[in-house]
Design a protein around this motif. Structure first.
Motif, PDB file in Angstrom:
ATOM      1  N   ASP A 161      49.753  38.160  -9.267  1.00 43.84           N
ATOM      2  CA  ASP A 161      49.140  39.091  -8.951  1.00 43.84           C
ATOM      3  C   ASP A 161      47.637  40.221  -8.676  1.00 43.84           C
ATOM      4  OD1 ASP A 161      51.928  39.943  -9.238  1.00 43.84           O
ATOM      5  OD2 ASP A 161      51.753  40.655 -11.494  1.00 43.84           O
ATOM      6  N   LEU A 162      47.240  39.246 -10.065  1.00 48.57           N
ATOM      7  CA  LEU A 162      45.461  39.370  -9.421  1.00 48.57           C
ATOM      8  C   LEU A 162      44.741  38.701  -8.183  1.00 48.57           C
ATOM      9  CD1 LEU A 162      44.278  38.127 -13.245  1.00 48.57           C
ATOM     10  CD2 LEU A 162      44.128  40.513 -11.772  1.00 48.57           C
ATOM     11  N   ARG A 163      45.757  37.473  -7.731  1.00 44.88           N
ATOM     12  CA  ARG A 163      45.089  37.499  -6.135  1.00 44.88           C
ATOM     13  C   ARG A 163      45.063  38.192  -5.050  1.00 44.88           C
ATOM     14  NH1 ARG A 163      47.812  32.658  -6.834  1.00 44.88           N
ATOM     15  NH2 ARG A 163      45.816  31.661  -6.794  1.00 44.88           N
ATOM     16  N   VAL A 164      46.369  39.367  -4.996  1.00 48.29           N
ATOM     17  CA  VAL A 164      46.282  40.147  -4.211  1.00 48.29           C
ATOM     18  C   VAL A 164      45.592  40.740  -4.358  1.00 48.29           C
ATOM     19  CG1 VAL A 164      47.926  41.695  -3.670  1.00 48.29           C
ATOM     20  CG2 VAL A 164      49.231  39.405  -3.972  1.00 48.29           C
ATOM     21  N   LEU A 165      45.720  41.971  -5.979  1.00 52.26           N
ATOM     22  CA  LEU A 165      45.086  42.188  -6.105  1.00 52.26           C
ATOM     23  C   LEU A 165      43.228  42.649  -6.477  1.00 52.26           C
ATOM     24  CD1 LEU A 165      46.304  43.495  -9.822  1.00 52.26           C
ATOM     25  CD2 LEU A 165      46.751  45.038  -7.835  1.00 52.26           C
ATOM     26  N   GLY A 166      43.139  41.822  -5.708  1.00 60.90           N
ATOM     27  CA  GLY A 166      41.716  40.794  -5.842  1.00 60.90           C
ATOM     28  C   GLY A 166      41.139  41.148  -4.180  1.00 60.90           C
ATOM     29  N   ASP A 167      42.255  40.851  -3.360  1.00 57.00           N
ATOM     30  CA  ASP A 167      41.668  40.562  -2.289  1.00 57.00           C
ATOM     31  C   ASP A 167      41.688  41.971  -1.361  1.00 57.00           C
ATOM     32  OD1 ASP A 167      42.128  38.274  -1.770  1.00 57.00           O
ATOM     33  OD2 ASP A 167      44.239  38.432  -1.005  1.00 57.00           O
ATOM     34  N   ARG A 168      41.872  43.617  -2.732  1.00 53.61           N
ATOM     35  CA  ARG A 168      42.058  44.951  -1.933  1.00 53.61           C
ATOM     36  C   ARG A 168      40.989  45.780  -3.364  1.00 53.61           C
ATOM     37  NH1 ARG A 168      44.091  45.147   3.124  1.00 53.61           N
ATOM     38  NH2 ARG A 168      43.862  46.867   2.567  1.00 53.61           N
ATOM     39  N   VAL A 169      40.381  44.578  -4.339  1.00 50.98           N
ATOM     40  CA  VAL A 169      40.348  45.165  -5.301  1.00 50.98           C
ATOM     41  C   VAL A 169      39.267  46.281  -4.521  1.00 50.98           C
ATOM     42  CG1 VAL A 169      38.012  44.049  -5.741  1.00 50.98           C
ATOM     43  CG2 VAL A 169      38.864  45.262  -6.805  1.00 50.98           C
ATOM     44  N   LEU A 170      38.407  46.067  -3.779  1.00 51.04           N
ATOM     45  CA  LEU A 170      37.101  46.964  -2.762  1.00 51.04           C
ATOM     46  C   LEU A 170      37.697  48.871  -2.930  1.00 51.04           C
ATOM     47  CD1 LEU A 170      34.793  44.820  -0.655  1.00 51.04           C
ATOM     48  CD2 LEU A 170      34.660  46.046  -2.696  1.00 51.04           C
ATOM     49  N   ASP A 171      39.504  48.020  -2.025  1.00 56.61           N
ATOM     50  CA  ASP A 171      39.787  49.835  -1.740  1.00 56.61           C
ATOM     51  C   ASP A 171      40.077  50.669  -2.974  1.00 56.61           C
ATOM     52  OD1 ASP A 171      40.657  48.731   0.760  1.00 56.61           O
ATOM     53  OD2 ASP A 171      42.736  48.194   0.327  1.00 56.61           O
ATOM     54  N   VAL A 172      39.439  50.068  -3.983  1.00 52.02           N
ATOM     55  CA  VAL A 172      39.900  51.135  -5.348  1.00 52.02           C
ATOM     56  C   VAL A 172      38.531  51.115  -5.519  1.00 52.02           C
ATOM     57  CG1 VAL A 172      40.721  51.700  -7.717  1.00 52.02           C
ATOM     58  CG2 VAL A 172      42.384  50.031  -5.820  1.00 52.02           C
ATOM     59  N   VAL A 173      37.026  50.729  -5.956  1.00 53.37           N
ATOM     60  CA  VAL A 173      36.261  50.780  -6.034  1.00 53.37           C
ATOM     61  C   VAL A 173      34.738  51.100  -5.322  1.00 53.37           C
ATOM     62  CG1 VAL A 173      36.779  48.934  -7.740  1.00 53.37           C
ATOM     63  CG2 VAL A 173      34.757  48.409  -6.130  1.00 53.37           C
ATOM     64  N   ALA A 174      35.451  51.016  -4.021  1.00 52.73           N
ATOM     65  CA  ALA A 174      34.513  50.912  -3.274  1.00 52.73           C
ATOM     66  C   ALA A 174      35.200  51.318  -1.524  1.00 52.73           C
ATOM     67  CB  ALA A 174      32.907  49.835  -2.604  1.00 52.73           C
ATOM     68  N   PRO A 175      36.117  52.323  -0.905  1.00 53.15           N
ATOM     69  CA  PRO A 175      36.811  52.557  -0.155  1.00 53.15           C
ATOM     70  C   PRO A 175      36.261  52.318   1.049  1.00 53.15           C
ATOM     71  CG  PRO A 175      37.933  53.868  -0.769  1.00 53.15           C
ATOM     72  CD  PRO A 175      35.969  53.203  -1.867  1.00 53.15           C
TER      73      PRO A 175
END
Length: 427
Positions: A161-175
């Motif tokens: 799950d973290l591998r997928v979330l890591g790819d999109r983490v910038l969407d949350v912290v800096a869209p």
């Protein structure tokens, strides 16, 4: 306790490891009788946390090992190769450990979570890779926020799950940063995919051609959808109706590709090729249309094999079936045909004329050239600009290279008795 007391001058790390080893020794023969379900579950969770904490210590010491060049004592090339030999692990896993050790020196929040047992080794590796993949030019505050976010997510998600979330983490912290980063990443991926695009087709001499291709995701998706449409058309049971999906409580309609076999997809590809009419492909001698040359006897039921303009041979019954398809042009020897000679009325050879030239010439007419007819250009022996006519007696097929040569003033040409053309460089 089974551990020996600390020796004078011994480093605290060595003393701590000795204590851990002693505690584990005391547990070597301990009976598990009486350890009930709840206690067993608690023990396993706490052991996993202890493993993570010990893993952080291992990687912290490993980072120090790299800085003191521990490998020099044995002449090993790198810290990773020394570790692999000393601990009887693979070089691959040792290199991964060295990489994580180096990352933990950079990502303080990740190391803290690892040391506290809130992040395990698998999760730490995935988070480190995700952070390494972030754009180098993003602000430090954004990267720190991404690191903290992933460490927090590790409390509820495994490494996958973290591998997928890591790819999109910038969407949350800096869209805004994420959008620009994704655009640049996708553009780079598409350029790389275009460079890797390839197709090989190898005949086995027994009537089949074996192929392999690499396509960009976009075009692979286009091909997949068209093939599945043909498969589902023939096997409607592959597609679950929306009503059935709702009755089953499914979130969405299952994808037919999961049920389509390789044989079915192969058959669908053949049908797709037969449906193509070549109207959107640049014209060459015969365009992308396959030309089947057969006798009238074959067309009306004979057994003689027929020839494609690619040079391949196919069975008579296949040729008769293809003669009904829009993407196939049958040239029947002995039957009626279109008017092929255009004289001076048109400058360019018509499609019908190019098909006739392909049937007559069978390929490039330059001496020694074996380029297939479908890849050739239609050329005027006497140029149209100087009074040449656009008809078969003044036309021939030439491959692109020899077509350029025919118009190169440095060469003189000579037509041989077998209609082959010979080029000679002028003195």
């Amino acid at each position: 306790m089974g551990a020996l007391g600390p020796r004078e001058g011994e480093h605290l790390v060595n003393r701590g490891v000795a204590v851990i080893a002693g505690a584990l020794t005391d547990l070597d023969e301990v009976s598990l009788i009486g350890l009930d379900q709840d206690a067993t579950a608690t023990s396993l969770v706490e052991i996993a946390a202890a493993e993570a904490r010990l893993g952080e210590l291992k990687h912290r010491v490993l980072a120090h090992a790299s800085s003191v060049r521990v490998e020099e004592a044995t002449g090993a090339a790198t810290t990773a190769t020394w570790l692999a030999r000393a601990t009887r692990t693979t070089v691959r896993s040792s290199r991964r450990a060295v990489h994580l050790a180096a990352a933990l020196e950079i990502y303080a929040r990740l190391r803290e979570g690892y040391a506290a047992g809130r992040v395990n080794t698998e999760q730490a590796e995935v988070i480190a890779r995700a952070l390494d993949a972030l754009p180098a030019d993003i602000p430090a505050t954004v990267k720190a926020a991404a690191e903290q976010r992933l460490v927090d997510l590790a409390a509820h998600h495994d490494a996958c799950d973290l591998r997928v979330l890591g790819d999109r983490v910038l969407d949350v912290v800096a869209p805004a940063v994420a959008d620009a980063h994704e655009a640049a990443r996708l553009e780079a991926e598409e350029r790389a995919a275009a460079r890797k695009t390839m197709l090989t087709m190898t005949p086995d001499g027994q009537g089949s051609v074996h192929g392999r291709f690499t396509l960009p995701e976009l075009h692979a998706g286009m091909l997949r959808k068209q093939l599945l449409a043909l498969v589902v058309h023939d096997k409607p049971a592959l597609a679950t109706s929306p009503a059935t999906a709702a009755e089953q409580g499914e979130a969405e309609r299952p994808e037919p590709v999961k049920a389509a076999t390789a044989v079915e997809l192969g058959a669908a590809l053949c049908e797709l090729l037969e449906r193509l009419d070549g109207s959107h492909v640049p014209e060459m001698s015969t365009g992308a249309t396959v030309v089947v040359t057969m006798t009238l006897e074959t067309l009306t039921g004979g057994l003689a094999a027929t020839t494609l303009d690619t040079g391949d041979r196919i069975a008579a019954h296949t040729a008769r079936r293809l003669a009904c398809e829009a993407a196939i042009i049958p040239v029947v020897l002995g039957g009626t045909r279109e008017v092929l000679d255009q004289g001076r009325r048109k400058r360019l050879f018509t499609r019908a004329q190019r098909i006739a030239l392909a049937t007559r010439d069978k390929g490039c007419t330059a001496v020694g050239c074996h380029t297939a007819a479908w890849f050739c250009h239609a050329h005027h022996d006497q140029p149209w600009a100087t009074g040449g006519t656009t008809d078969l007696t003044n036309g021939r097929l030439l491959c692109p290279t020899h077509h350029r040569t025919a118009h190169d003033p440095r060469y003189e040409t000579r037509v041989l008795t077998d209609n082959q053309i010979e080029f000679t460089l002028r003195c």
